[in-house]
Design a protein around this motif. Structure first.
Motif, PDB file in Angstrom:
ATOM      1  N   LEU A 140      36.998  38.668  41.376  1.00 28.92           N
ATOM      2  CA  LEU A 140      38.090  38.921  40.440  1.00 28.92           C
ATOM      3  C   LEU A 140      38.174  40.409  40.128  1.00 28.92           C
ATOM      4  CD1 LEU A 140      40.238  37.649  38.499  1.00 28.92           C
ATOM      5  CD2 LEU A 140      38.411  37.501  36.792  1.00 28.92           C
ATOM      6  N   VAL A 141      39.367  40.972  40.272  1.00 32.79           N
ATOM      7  CA  VAL A 141      39.606  42.372  39.919  1.00 32.79           C
ATOM      8  C   VAL A 141      40.790  42.437  38.969  1.00 32.79           C
ATOM      9  CG1 VAL A 141      40.024  44.721  40.745  1.00 32.79           C
ATOM     10  CG2 VAL A 141      38.788  43.095  42.206  1.00 32.79           C
ATOM     11  N   LYS A 146      39.500  52.785  36.533  1.00 29.18           N
ATOM     12  CA  LYS A 146      40.754  52.079  36.304  1.00 29.18           C
ATOM     13  C   LYS A 146      40.633  50.561  36.400  1.00 29.18           C
ATOM     14  CE  LYS A 146      43.779  55.521  35.849  1.00 29.18           C
ATOM     15  NZ  LYS A 146      44.677  55.672  34.682  1.00 29.18           N
ATOM     16  N   LEU A 147      39.564  50.078  37.037  1.00 26.76           N
ATOM     17  CA  LEU A 147      39.481  48.663  37.358  1.00 26.76           C
ATOM     18  C   LEU A 147      38.205  48.012  36.821  1.00 26.76           C
ATOM     19  CD1 LEU A 147      40.682  48.796  41.094  1.00 26.76           C
ATOM     20  CD2 LEU A 147      42.054  48.307  39.057  1.00 26.76           C
ATOM     21  N   ALA A 148      38.290  46.699  36.623  1.00 28.35           N
ATOM     22  CA  ALA A 148      37.140  45.885  36.234  1.00 28.35           C
ATOM     23  C   ALA A 148      36.896  44.865  37.332  1.00 28.35           C
ATOM     24  CB  ALA A 148      37.407  45.186  34.905  1.00 28.35           C
ATOM     25  N   TYR A 149      35.719  44.936  37.969  1.00 29.15           N
ATOM     26  CA  TYR A 149      35.366  44.052  39.071  1.00 29.15           C
ATOM     27  C   TYR A 149      34.354  43.014  38.575  1.00 29.15           C
ATOM     28  CZ  TYR A 149      36.870  48.092  41.946  1.00 29.15           C
ATOM     29  OH  TYR A 149      37.558  49.142  42.509  1.00 29.15           O
ATOM     30  N   ASP A 159      34.738  29.323  51.029  1.00 35.69           N
ATOM     31  CA  ASP A 159      33.469  29.770  50.456  1.00 35.69           C
ATOM     32  C   ASP A 159      33.685  30.824  49.391  1.00 35.69           C
ATOM     33  OD1 ASP A 159      31.394  28.421  52.295  1.00 35.69           O
ATOM     34  OD2 ASP A 159      32.773  29.353  53.719  1.00 35.69           O
ATOM     35  N   ILE A 160      34.784  31.555  49.497  1.00 35.54           N
ATOM     36  CA  ILE A 160      35.074  32.616  48.526  1.00 35.54           C
ATOM     37  C   ILE A 160      36.582  32.829  48.434  1.00 35.54           C
ATOM     38  CG2 ILE A 160      34.751  34.406  50.294  1.00 35.54           C
ATOM     39  CD1 ILE A 160      33.664  36.211  47.980  1.00 35.54           C
ATOM     40  N   ILE A 161      37.037  33.103  47.226  1.00 28.46           N
ATOM     41  CA  ILE A 161      38.434  33.427  46.961  1.00 28.46           C
ATOM     42  C   ILE A 161      38.482  34.810  46.329  1.00 28.46           C
ATOM     43  CG2 ILE A 161      40.502  32.839  45.626  1.00 28.46           C
ATOM     44  CD1 ILE A 161      39.632  29.926  45.755  1.00 28.46           C
ATOM     45  N   SER A 162      39.422  35.626  46.767  1.00 25.50           N
ATOM     46  CA  SER A 162      39.634  36.953  46.175  1.00 25.50           C
ATOM     47  C   SER A 162      40.929  36.959  45.389  1.00 25.50           C
ATOM     48  CB  SER A 162      39.689  38.023  47.275  1.00 25.50           C
ATOM     49  OG  SER A 162      40.072  39.274  46.724  1.00 25.50           O
ATOM     50  N   LEU A 163      40.810  37.281  44.099  1.00 28.71           N
ATOM     51  CA  LEU A 163      41.970  37.511  43.230  1.00 28.71           C
ATOM     52  C   LEU A 163      41.887  38.967  42.767  1.00 28.71           C
ATOM     53  CD1 LEU A 163      42.130  34.356  40.888  1.00 28.71           C
ATOM     54  CD2 LEU A 163      43.448  34.799  42.963  1.00 28.71           C
ATOM     55  N   SER A 164      42.322  39.870  43.616  1.00 29.46           N
ATOM     56  CA  SER A 164      42.246  41.294  43.309  1.00 29.46           C
ATOM     57  C   SER A 164      43.594  41.782  42.809  1.00 29.46           C
ATOM     58  CB  SER A 164      41.821  42.088  44.549  1.00 29.46           C
ATOM     59  OG  SER A 164      41.776  43.471  44.267  1.00 29.46           O
ATOM     60  N   LEU A 165      43.652  42.127  41.527  1.00 31.09           N
ATOM     61  CA  LEU A 165      44.885  42.585  40.876  1.00 31.09           C
ATOM     62  C   LEU A 165      46.000  41.569  41.071  1.00 31.09           C
ATOM     63  CD1 LEU A 165      44.677  46.386  41.752  1.00 31.09           C
ATOM     64  CD2 LEU A 165      44.025  45.245  39.628  1.00 31.09           C
TER      65      LEU A 165
END
Length: 291
Positions: A211-212, A248-251, A162-168
């Motif tokens: 996405l991060v 520092k980050l873009a979410y 249902d959801i995928i996390s691509l954090s850094l």
């Protein structure tokens, strides 16, 4: 030449530091310095590899190893993600999601966390998700050691997420084309729509991609901006649900809303934000990929 390029796009390992023994806990300043050093060295190594300079590539790899390799880098990243430092990026995702409605639905949604450093972050402890954690170099028994680009494709709709996390994670892919292929590949692992996940209310922002990126990839890149990201994601069938720029980050959170806009995609590199101090981060995509 074609075989070499395919192999480079297939694996994420070339974009990550080599592995050595784990490092002990470090201060905030030390962890930040180490992370920045790894990013700069990784960039130089990718440039050397692109030029075919094996000697320079080997020398930079040795320098990365002298800093402690992937394990030491991950220790620094874990320091940044520790709850007492407010670095857990999944907290932002929970702030964006309709938690009350999700709990009322009485069903755990399936979540794939790519590049996972911990099984104890906010999403993992929320009770909202049936979590699958993967990383190139697992630091926890609950994290499967696996390259997302080599993960077997799900054979059924129920095996999708249902959801995928691509954090850094995307910023660690060494090639611009490889980053585009990673975003394209997320579609293979997401359900087609909320209705295909039994028990999931259709008005929830699923299926989706969290996405991060480092903020500089969006705000200080010569070839990439938020607008370019939105243009690419729209082509892939995503629509923007939420976005946030932190220090520092873009979410950003993207819902899979429609099929691919075209059977043929060519998202190229072009200068959109000129300036001598800009970085060269970019995402490109050619689909179908050249033979």
């Amino acid at each position: 030449m074609g075989t070499k390029r395919k192999q480079l796009l297939k694996s994420l390992k070339t974009g990550r530091p080599p592995t050595v023994k784990s490092a002990r806990s470090m201060s905030r300043k030390a962890s930040r310095t180490l992370i920045n050093s790894h990013h700069q060295l990784r960039k130089r190594r990718s440039q050397a590899a692109a030029k075919g300079d094996k000697d320079a590539e080997a020398a930079i790899t040795a320098e990365i190893t002298s800093l402690g390799g992937l394990d030491h880098y991950q220790q620094a990243s874990l320091q940044g993600q520790s709850l007492d430092r407010g670095g857990d990026t999944s907290k932002v995702l929970l702030e964006w999601l309709p938690v009350r409605e999700m709990k009322s639905a009485g069903k755990e949604l399936k979540m794939l966390e790519v590049g996972s450093l911990s099984t104890r972050n906010a999403c993992s402890r929320s009770g909202l998700f049936d979590m699958v954690h993967i990383d190139l170099n697992s630091q926890d028994p609950g994290i499967l050691q696996q390259d997302f680009m080599e993960r077997p494709l799900p054979e059924t709709e129920t095996a999708k997420f249902d959801i995928i996390s691509l954090s850094l994670v995307l910023n660690f892919v060494p090639e611009a084309a490889g980053r585009g292929q990673m975003l394209l590949r997320t579609l293979n692992f997401l359900r087609h729509d909320a209705a295909s996940s039994p028990g999931t209310p259709p008005d929830l922002p699923f299926p989706s991609l969290f996405l991060v990126l480092p903020r500089s990839c969006i705000t200080n890149a010569r070839y990439f901006t938020q607008s370019r990201l939105e243009e690419l994601m729209t082509t892939l069938g995503y629509e923007l649900v939420q976005a946030k720029l932190a220090h520092k980050l873009a979410y950003s959170l993207w819902k899979r809303a429609r099929p691919l806009a075209s059977a043929s995609i060519e998202f190229t590199k072009r200068e959109v934000n000129p300036g001598r101090t800009r970085n060269n981060f970019v995402v490109t995509l050619k689909h179908p990929a050249p033979a």
